[in-house]
Design a protein around this motif. Structure first.
Motif, PDB file in Angstrom:
ATOM      1  N   SER A   1      39.051   1.827  57.402  1.00  0.00           N
ATOM      2  CA  SER A   1      39.031   3.061  58.408  1.00  0.00           C
ATOM      3  C   SER A   1      38.495   4.654  57.845  1.00  0.00           C
ATOM      4  CB  SER A   1      40.533   3.432  58.805  1.00  0.00           C
ATOM      5  OG  SER A   1      40.936   1.979  59.718  1.00  0.00           O
ATOM      6  N   GLY A   2      37.841   4.608  56.693  1.00  0.00           N
ATOM      7  CA  GLY A   2      37.184   5.688  56.116  1.00  0.00           C
ATOM      8  C   GLY A   2      36.011   5.930  56.665  1.00  0.00           C
ATOM      9  N   LYS A   3      35.725   6.729  55.877  1.00  0.00           N
ATOM     10  CA  LYS A   3      34.323   7.838  56.560  1.00  0.00           C
ATOM     11  C   LYS A   3      33.081   7.880  55.418  1.00  0.00           C
ATOM     12  CE  LYS A   3      36.034  12.508  57.056  1.00  0.00           C
ATOM     13  NZ  LYS A   3      35.951  13.262  56.961  1.00  0.00           N
ATOM     14  N   ILE A   4      32.039   8.455  55.656  1.00  0.00           N
ATOM     15  CA  ILE A   4      30.833   8.279  54.652  1.00  0.00           C
ATOM     16  C   ILE A   4      31.202   9.619  54.403  1.00  0.00           C
ATOM     17  CG2 ILE A   4      28.644   7.875  54.151  1.00  0.00           C
ATOM     18  CD1 ILE A   4      29.825   5.558  54.322  1.00  0.00           C
ATOM     19  N   ILE A   5      30.745   9.970  53.206  1.00  0.00           N
ATOM     20  CA  ILE A   5      30.394  11.272  52.388  1.00  0.00           C
ATOM     21  C   ILE A   5      29.203  11.341  52.058  1.00  0.00           C
ATOM     22  CG2 ILE A   5      31.036  12.745  51.292  1.00  0.00           C
ATOM     23  CD1 ILE A   5      33.487  12.705  52.975  1.00  0.00           C
ATOM     24  N   THR A   6      28.379  11.872  52.940  1.00  0.00           N
ATOM     25  CA  THR A   6      26.860  12.906  52.025  1.00  0.00           C
ATOM     26  C   THR A   6      26.482  14.604  52.719  1.00  0.00           C
ATOM     27  OG1 THR A   6      26.326  12.874  54.163  1.00  0.00           O
ATOM     28  CG2 THR A   6      26.262  10.561  53.423  1.00  0.00           C
ATOM     29  N   ARG A   7      27.032  14.573  51.000  1.00  0.00           N
ATOM     30  CA  ARG A   7      26.151  16.207  51.386  1.00  0.00           C
ATOM     31  C   ARG A   7      25.258  16.823  50.220  1.00  0.00           C
ATOM     32  NH1 ARG A   7      31.981  15.609  49.496  1.00  0.00           N
ATOM     33  NH2 ARG A   7      31.631  15.895  47.371  1.00  0.00           N
ATOM     34  N   ASN A   8      24.714  18.110  50.340  1.00  0.00           N
ATOM     35  CA  ASN A   8      23.561  18.548  49.150  1.00  0.00           C
ATOM     36  C   ASN A   8      24.729  19.737  48.365  1.00  0.00           C
ATOM     37  OD1 ASN A   8      20.774  17.690  50.554  1.00  0.00           O
ATOM     38  ND2 ASN A   8      21.598  18.716  51.794  1.00  0.00           N
ATOM     39  N   GLU A   9      25.011  19.103  47.254  1.00  0.00           N
ATOM     40  CA  GLU A   9      25.266  19.686  45.882  1.00  0.00           C
ATOM     41  C   GLU A   9      24.155  21.045  45.078  1.00  0.00           C
ATOM     42  OE1 GLU A   9      28.021  18.540  44.279  1.00  0.00           O
ATOM     43  OE2 GLU A   9      29.376  17.372  45.899  1.00  0.00           O
ATOM     44  N   GLN A  10      24.691  21.961  44.591  1.00  0.00           N
ATOM     45  CA  GLN A  10      23.677  22.954  43.560  1.00  0.00           C
ATOM     46  C   GLN A  10      24.860  23.208  42.356  1.00  0.00           C
ATOM     47  OE1 GLN A  10      20.711  24.260  43.284  1.00  0.00           O
ATOM     48  NE2 GLN A  10      20.304  24.348  45.467  1.00  0.00           N
ATOM     49  N   LYS A  11      24.823  21.764  41.852  1.00  0.00           N
ATOM     50  CA  LYS A  11      25.492  21.614  40.202  1.00  0.00           C
ATOM     51  C   LYS A  11      23.954  21.753  39.729  1.00  0.00           C
ATOM     52  CE  LYS A  11      29.744  20.429  38.527  1.00  0.00           C
ATOM     53  NZ  LYS A  11      30.802  19.035  38.576  1.00  0.00           N
ATOM     54  N   ASN A  12      23.455  22.271  38.825  1.00  0.00           N
ATOM     55  CA  ASN A  12      23.136  21.660  37.150  1.00  0.00           C
ATOM     56  C   ASN A  12      21.948  21.589  38.348  1.00  0.00           C
ATOM     57  OD1 ASN A  12      25.185  22.754  35.423  1.00  0.00           O
ATOM     58  ND2 ASN A  12      25.340  20.695  35.720  1.00  0.00           N
ATOM     59  N   GLY A  13      21.044  22.553  39.165  1.00  0.00           N
ATOM     60  CA  GLY A  13      20.094  22.008  39.943  1.00  0.00           C
ATOM     61  C   GLY A  13      20.578  20.853  41.064  1.00  0.00           C
ATOM     62  N   GLN A  14      19.500  20.841  42.343  1.00  0.00           N
ATOM     63  CA  GLN A  14      20.157  20.420  43.123  1.00  0.00           C
ATOM     64  C   GLN A  14      19.750  18.892  43.003  1.00  0.00           C
ATOM     65  OE1 GLN A  14      19.497  21.606  46.268  1.00  0.00           O
ATOM     66  NE2 GLN A  14      20.673  19.870  46.872  1.00  0.00           N
ATOM     67  N   MET A  15      21.543  18.476  44.165  1.00  0.00           N
ATOM     68  CA  MET A  15      21.935  16.914  43.798  1.00  0.00           C
ATOM     69  C   MET A  15      21.723  16.966  44.832  1.00  0.00           C
ATOM     70  SD  MET A  15      24.409  16.979  40.034  1.00  0.00           S
ATOM     71  CE  MET A  15      24.125  15.296  40.153  1.00  0.00           C
TER      72      MET A  15
END
Length: 432
Positions: free
Chosen positions: A411-425
């Motif tokens: 009963s969990g959920k998927i995490i997806t995101r763009n991040e700016q941490k020492n460059g695009q990740m």
């Protein structure tokens, strides 16, 4: 004759769905599925013809027949159907010859339970017998959908000895009930009793699958423990083997401080010695980790990353044991996410694993350098058989799909995101 073909086809296709469900085999027109359907259908039609060959009005005899539970019309036909199904399953389903026997029995148990329930219900409600096969087919589709969506994890091929014994016993009992119920004037056994038997057997099957799942969990735990505990012990042994080196370095540092009058020179020389003897961030985190199995697994990934001239950093603010999932599922999620990150990285890149708590949820994510991705692109990654690698490679496109299935299981959920941490990740993970 058209009605006979229609009803027999419904029976065979229902049986086909159940067998492939129990065998956990993907239905594909390119495989042996079509052959399975054609062979079983021809045999059942042949048995109907043989059964009515003595009657000059064979077609009418088929159309006006009384309650029929089995897809065949005779005891020899039943024996032949069982052996032919066993033979076709051995060609189509991926399991050992011994396991195929129990897969076939279990498939027939489920199919017969659906048919018995349908026949008894129709008899109680005094509905036309022509509804038996269409209703059985609809119930089979509903059962197939329900198990595929929710309970497929409880079905597996390598049954333990207790489950095998129960399958044989239930199969024999159901055959006895069915053969005792065959009568020209209807059901010899009262329909209410048959429905009661169906419910009891379903409860037994549910209990069997639960015990099977629990045994599977224990087995997977033991395998994970046996595989990864010795690996973390290797890390401890590696650190201990460097203790002698540490002692020598400390003596050298002490000598430098005593013999060098220029403090600037002393700092430079001491820094060189300290740089070579410090543990990496990952090694320190693994030694402090409260879960040796997960630590051992991550150590294997860390070694692989080092060989590829990359870095693996771990940020953890919660106990690994706090994650509400089994060890082997956590290992599978980590393995898939880390492997995908490695394949997307180049030498010098850094992969970041984070384990944290947000309010009352636990979050596990893996981040790696990558270009910006839209929501549609993220969603595409989790589709079955979708892969950003070569489309000609076998076994591609299952990793993130499996992560999604594990998330649903807990009963969990998927995490997806763009991040700016020492460059695009990009960051992908699960929130439990």
């Amino acid at each position: 004759m058209g009605l006979l073909l229609f009803e027999t086809a419904l029976d065979v296709f229902s049986l086909f769905l159940i067998m492939f469900l129990v065998g956990r085999e993907k239905i594909s027109v390119k495989g042996g599925a079509v052959k399975w359907l054609v062979v079983i259908l021809i045999f059942c039609l042949f048995d109907h013809t043989q059964f009515n060959s003595a009657d000059s009005s064979s077609v009418n005899a088929v159309l006006l027949r009384d309650f029929e539970i089995l897809p065949v019309q005779s005891i020899p036909g039943l024996i032949g159907l069982l052996f032919l199904t066993l033979l076709m399953n051995s060609f189509v389903l991926k399991a050992s010859h011994v396991e195929i026997i129990f897969v076939t029995m279990l498939g027939y148990i489920i199919w017969l339970l659906i048919r018995l329930f349908t026949v008894a219900t129709i008899d109680l409600l005094t509905i036309s017998q022509l509804v038996i096969r269409p209703l059985s087919f609809l119930l089979t589709i509903c059962f197939y959908w329900l198990v595929t969506k929710r309970f497929l994890v409880y079905i597996r091929n390598d049954f333990n000895e207790f489950v095998k014994l129960m399958i044989v016993s239930v199969f024999g009992f159901l055959l006895y009930i069915i053969l005792s119920s065959r009568n020209q004037n209807g059901l010899m056994i009262h329909p209410v009793f048959i429905e009661f038997v169906v419910l009891i057997v379903l409860a037994m099957l549910g209990w069997i699958f639960y015990e099977q799942k629990r045994a599977q969990v224990m087995e997977n735990r033991m395998k994970a423990t046996e595989k990864y505990i010795p690996i973390i012990d290797e890390l401890v042994a590696e650190v201990r083997s460097r203790q002698h080196e540490f002692s020598n370095k400390l003596l050298a540092i002490s000598s430098i401080l005593q013999s060098t009058e220029d403090m600037k020179v002393a700092r430079e020389q001491v820094s060189k010695y300290v740089e070579n003897v410090q543990l990496t961030n990952g090694q320190q985190e693994l030694l402090n980790m409260d879960h040796k199995v997960i630590a051992g697994f991550l150590y294997t990934k860390m070694k692989r990353v080092e060989q590829l001239k990359m870095e693996l950093h771990i940020e953890r603010s919660v106990s690994v044991s706090a994650f509400p999932c089994e060890d082997y599922d956590l290992i599978e999620v980590l393995g898939i996410l880390i492997d995908n990150a490695i394949e997307a990285c180049y030498g010098g890149d850094t992969i970041l694993i984070r384990m944290m708590q947000l309010n009352d949820r636990y979050e596990l994510t893996v981040s790696n350098p990558a270009g910006y991705m839209t929501n549609e692109q993220f969603m595409q990654l989790f589709k079955l058989r979708y892969s950003t690698k070569s489309t000609h490679s076998n076994g591609r496109g299952f990793g993130l799909y499996n992560v999604q299935q594990i998330a649903k299981q807990y009963s969990g959920k998927i995490i997806t995101r763009n991040e700016q941490k020492n460059g695009q990740m990009i960051t992908i993970g699960i929130q439990f």
